[in-house]
Design an enzyme around this catalytic site. Structure first.
Site, PDB file in Angstrom:
ATOM      1  N   LYS A  20       0.842  -1.201   0.000  1.00 19.13           N
ATOM      2  CA  LYS A  20       0.000   0.000   0.000  1.00 19.13           C
ATOM      3  C   LYS A  20       0.886   1.263   0.000  1.00 19.13           C
ATOM      4  O   LYS A  20       2.110   1.170   0.227  1.00 19.13           O
ATOM      5  CB  LYS A  20      -0.926  -0.051   1.226  1.00 19.13           C
ATOM      6  CG  LYS A  20      -1.936  -1.222   1.165  1.00 19.13           C
ATOM      7  CD  LYS A  20      -2.764  -1.288   2.451  1.00 19.13           C
ATOM      8  CE  LYS A  20      -3.827  -2.369   2.397  1.00 19.13           C
ATOM      9  NZ  LYS A  20      -4.606  -2.449   3.668  1.00 19.13           N
ATOM     10  N   TYR A  60     -12.301  -2.778  -2.995  1.00 16.38           N
ATOM     11  CA  TYR A  60     -12.812  -2.867  -1.618  1.00 16.38           C
ATOM     12  C   TYR A  60     -14.340  -2.809  -1.566  1.00 16.38           C
ATOM     13  O   TYR A  60     -14.901  -2.414  -0.536  1.00 16.38           O
ATOM     14  CB  TYR A  60     -12.209  -1.750  -0.764  1.00 16.38           C
ATOM     15  CG  TYR A  60     -10.781  -2.025  -0.308  1.00 16.38           C
ATOM     16  CD1 TYR A  60     -10.457  -3.169   0.434  1.00 16.38           C
ATOM     17  CD2 TYR A  60      -9.760  -1.121  -0.588  1.00 16.38           C
ATOM     18  CE1 TYR A  60      -9.162  -3.412   0.861  1.00 16.38           C
ATOM     19  CE2 TYR A  60      -8.450  -1.369  -0.151  1.00 16.38           C
ATOM     20  CZ  TYR A  60      -8.161  -2.510   0.574  1.00 16.38           C
ATOM     21  OH  TYR A  60      -6.877  -2.756   1.013  1.00 16.38           O
ATOM     22  N   ASN A 123      -1.687  -0.099   7.474  1.00 13.73           N
ATOM     23  CA  ASN A 123      -1.150  -1.453   7.713  1.00 13.73           C
ATOM     24  C   ASN A 123      -0.338  -2.020   6.547  1.00 13.73           C
ATOM     25  O   ASN A 123      -0.105  -3.209   6.459  1.00 13.73           O
ATOM     26  CB  ASN A 123      -2.255  -2.401   8.195  1.00 13.73           C
ATOM     27  CG  ASN A 123      -3.347  -2.623   7.172  1.00 13.73           C
ATOM     28  OD1 ASN A 123      -3.266  -2.124   6.041  1.00 13.73           O
ATOM     29  ND2 ASN A 123      -4.373  -3.373   7.542  1.00 13.73           N
ATOM     30  N   HIS A 126      -1.677  -5.463   1.474  1.00 15.14           N
ATOM     31  CA  HIS A 126      -2.919  -6.206   1.247  1.00 15.14           C
ATOM     32  C   HIS A 126      -2.582  -7.628   0.806  1.00 15.14           C
ATOM     33  O   HIS A 126      -1.619  -7.828   0.067  1.00 15.14           O
ATOM     34  CB  HIS A 126      -3.742  -5.542   0.139  1.00 15.14           C
ATOM     35  CG  HIS A 126      -4.857  -6.418  -0.366  1.00 15.14           C
ATOM     36  ND1 HIS A 126      -6.051  -6.530   0.299  1.00 15.14           N
ATOM     37  CD2 HIS A 126      -4.932  -7.280  -1.423  1.00 15.14           C
ATOM     38  CE1 HIS A 126      -6.826  -7.403  -0.340  1.00 15.14           C
ATOM     39  NE2 HIS A 126      -6.161  -7.869  -1.389  1.00 15.14           N
ATOM     40  N   GLU A 137      -9.025 -10.525  -7.804  1.00 17.19           N
ATOM     41  CA  GLU A 137      -8.205  -9.314  -7.619  1.00 17.19           C
ATOM     42  C   GLU A 137      -7.063  -9.252  -8.641  1.00 17.19           C
ATOM     43  O   GLU A 137      -6.736  -8.173  -9.136  1.00 17.19           O
ATOM     44  CB  GLU A 137      -7.677  -9.276  -6.183  1.00 17.19           C
ATOM     45  CG  GLU A 137      -8.803  -9.043  -5.169  1.00 17.19           C
ATOM     46  CD  GLU A 137      -8.395  -9.286  -3.721  1.00 17.19           C
ATOM     47  OE1 GLU A 137      -7.219  -9.626  -3.462  1.00 17.19           O
ATOM     48  OE2 GLU A 137      -9.266  -9.134  -2.835  1.00 17.19           O
TER      49      GLU A 137
HETATM   50  P1  IDP Z   1      -7.386  -7.268   5.629  1.00 15.96           P
HETATM   51  O1  IDP Z   1      -6.659  -6.217   4.814  1.00 15.96           O
HETATM   52  O2  IDP Z   1      -6.533  -7.735   6.777  1.00 15.96           O
HETATM   53  O3  IDP Z   1      -7.937  -8.385   4.787  1.00 15.96           O
HETATM   54  P2  IDP Z   1     -10.120  -6.167   5.888  1.00 15.96           P
HETATM   55  O4  IDP Z   1     -11.012  -6.326   7.083  1.00 15.96           O
HETATM   56  O5  IDP Z   1     -10.502  -6.882   4.622  1.00 15.96           O
HETATM   57  O6  IDP Z   1      -8.626  -6.535   6.348  1.00 15.96           O
HETATM   58  O7  IDP Z   1     -10.031  -4.615   5.605  1.00 15.96           O
HETATM   59  C1  IDP Z   1      -9.400  -4.141   4.442  1.00 15.96           C
HETATM   60  C2  IDP Z   1      -8.559  -2.933   4.763  1.00 15.96           C
HETATM   61  O8  IDP Z   1      -9.427  -1.883   5.206  1.00 15.96           O
HETATM   62  C3  IDP Z   1      -7.577  -3.113   5.924  1.00 15.96           C
HETATM   63  O9  IDP Z   1      -6.377  -3.738   5.537  1.00 15.96           O
HETATM   64  C4  IDP Z   1      -7.362  -1.673   6.349  1.00 15.96           C
HETATM   65  O10 IDP Z   1      -6.473  -0.994   5.444  1.00 15.96           O
HETATM   66  C5  IDP Z   1      -8.752  -1.088   6.170  1.00 15.96           C
HETATM   67  N1  IDP Z   1      -9.516  -1.135   7.422  1.00 15.96           N
HETATM   68  C6  IDP Z   1     -10.164  -2.198   7.954  1.00 15.96           C
HETATM   69  N2  IDP Z   1     -10.745  -1.893   9.129  1.00 15.96           N
HETATM   70  C7  IDP Z   1     -10.454  -0.583   9.344  1.00 15.96           C
HETATM   71  C8  IDP Z   1     -10.761   0.338  10.406  1.00 15.96           C
HETATM   72  O11 IDP Z   1     -11.425   0.012  11.385  1.00 15.96           O
HETATM   73  N3  IDP Z   1     -10.263   1.607  10.267  1.00 15.96           N
HETATM   74  C9  IDP Z   1      -9.523   2.005   9.195  1.00 15.96           C
HETATM   75  N4  IDP Z   1      -9.203   1.169   8.184  1.00 15.96           N
HETATM   76  C10 IDP Z   1      -9.672  -0.102   8.257  1.00 15.96           C
END
Ligand code: IDP
Length: 160
Positions: A20, A60, A123, A126, A137
């Site tokens: 990212k 997303y 984070n 992805h 994807e």
């Molecule tokens: P993942 O990336 O670990 O699969 P997902 O729940 O699919 O997690 O969420 C996708 C992305 O959305 C996360 O990696 C993060 O960047 C963002 N995200 C998820 N939950 C939150 C939140 O509570 N606050 C801000 N960003 C979030």
């Protein structure tokens, strides 16, 4: 079942892995590619890419109803990302383990997020959450001509 038959039935998956914008800005592209390379997966596609709002929203789309969705789209489009297609037996599940939990503070030390990040909204990486989404994807982020079929020389040293 003969063991060699069981082995041949093991599913070859594809995972869409993306560094990212924060991972690119913080200089982790090489380190992240290296972790997948060292594990033994096969790289099939790789590019630096500035993603559009439309593509981020499509990628997303399952999170569209979440309150953080607009900020997530802003984040993913805020700078270049590095798009990767990785192939291998069990690559989707294994990549999720290498990446660690969504919240980097919950991610185990030794994982990419556990070692390199501190917040869910930053984070750095992805990884597809199922083999079906891996295929979806990769098709979404890559054009056909950008994916390469090849035979790594190390294959017989990775799997019997
Ligand atoms: P993942 O990336 O670990 O699969 P997902 O729940 O699919 O997690 O969420 C996708 C992305 O959305 C996360 O990696 C993060 O960047 C963002 N995200 C998820 N939950 C939150 C939140 O509570 N606050 C801000 N960003 C979030």
């Amino acid at each position: 079942f003969l063991p060699h038959l069981v082995a041949s039935l093991e599913q070859v998956d594809e995972s869409y892995i993306m560094v990212k914008p924060d991972g690119v800005q913080r200089g982790f592209v090489g380190e992240i590619i290296s972790r997948f390379e060292r594990k033994g997966f096969k790289l099939k596609g790789l590019k630096l890419f500035q993603c559009s709002k439309e593509l981020a929203e499509e990628h997303y789309k399952e999170l569209k109803a979440k309150p953080f969705f607009p900020k997530l789209v802003d984040y993913i489009t805020s700078g270049p990302v590095v798009c990767m297609a990785w192939e291998g037996v069990g690559v989707v599940a294994s990549a999720r383990k290498l990446i660690g939990s969504t919240d980097p503070l919950q991610a185990e030390p030794g994982t990419i997020r556990g070692d390199l990040a501190v917040q869910t909204g930053r984070n750095i990486i992805h990884g597809s959450d199922s083999p079906e989404n891996g295929k979806r994807e990769i098709a979404l982020w890559f054009n056909d001509g950008e994916l390469v079929e090849w035979n790594p020389a190390q294959a017989p040293w990775l799997r019997e």
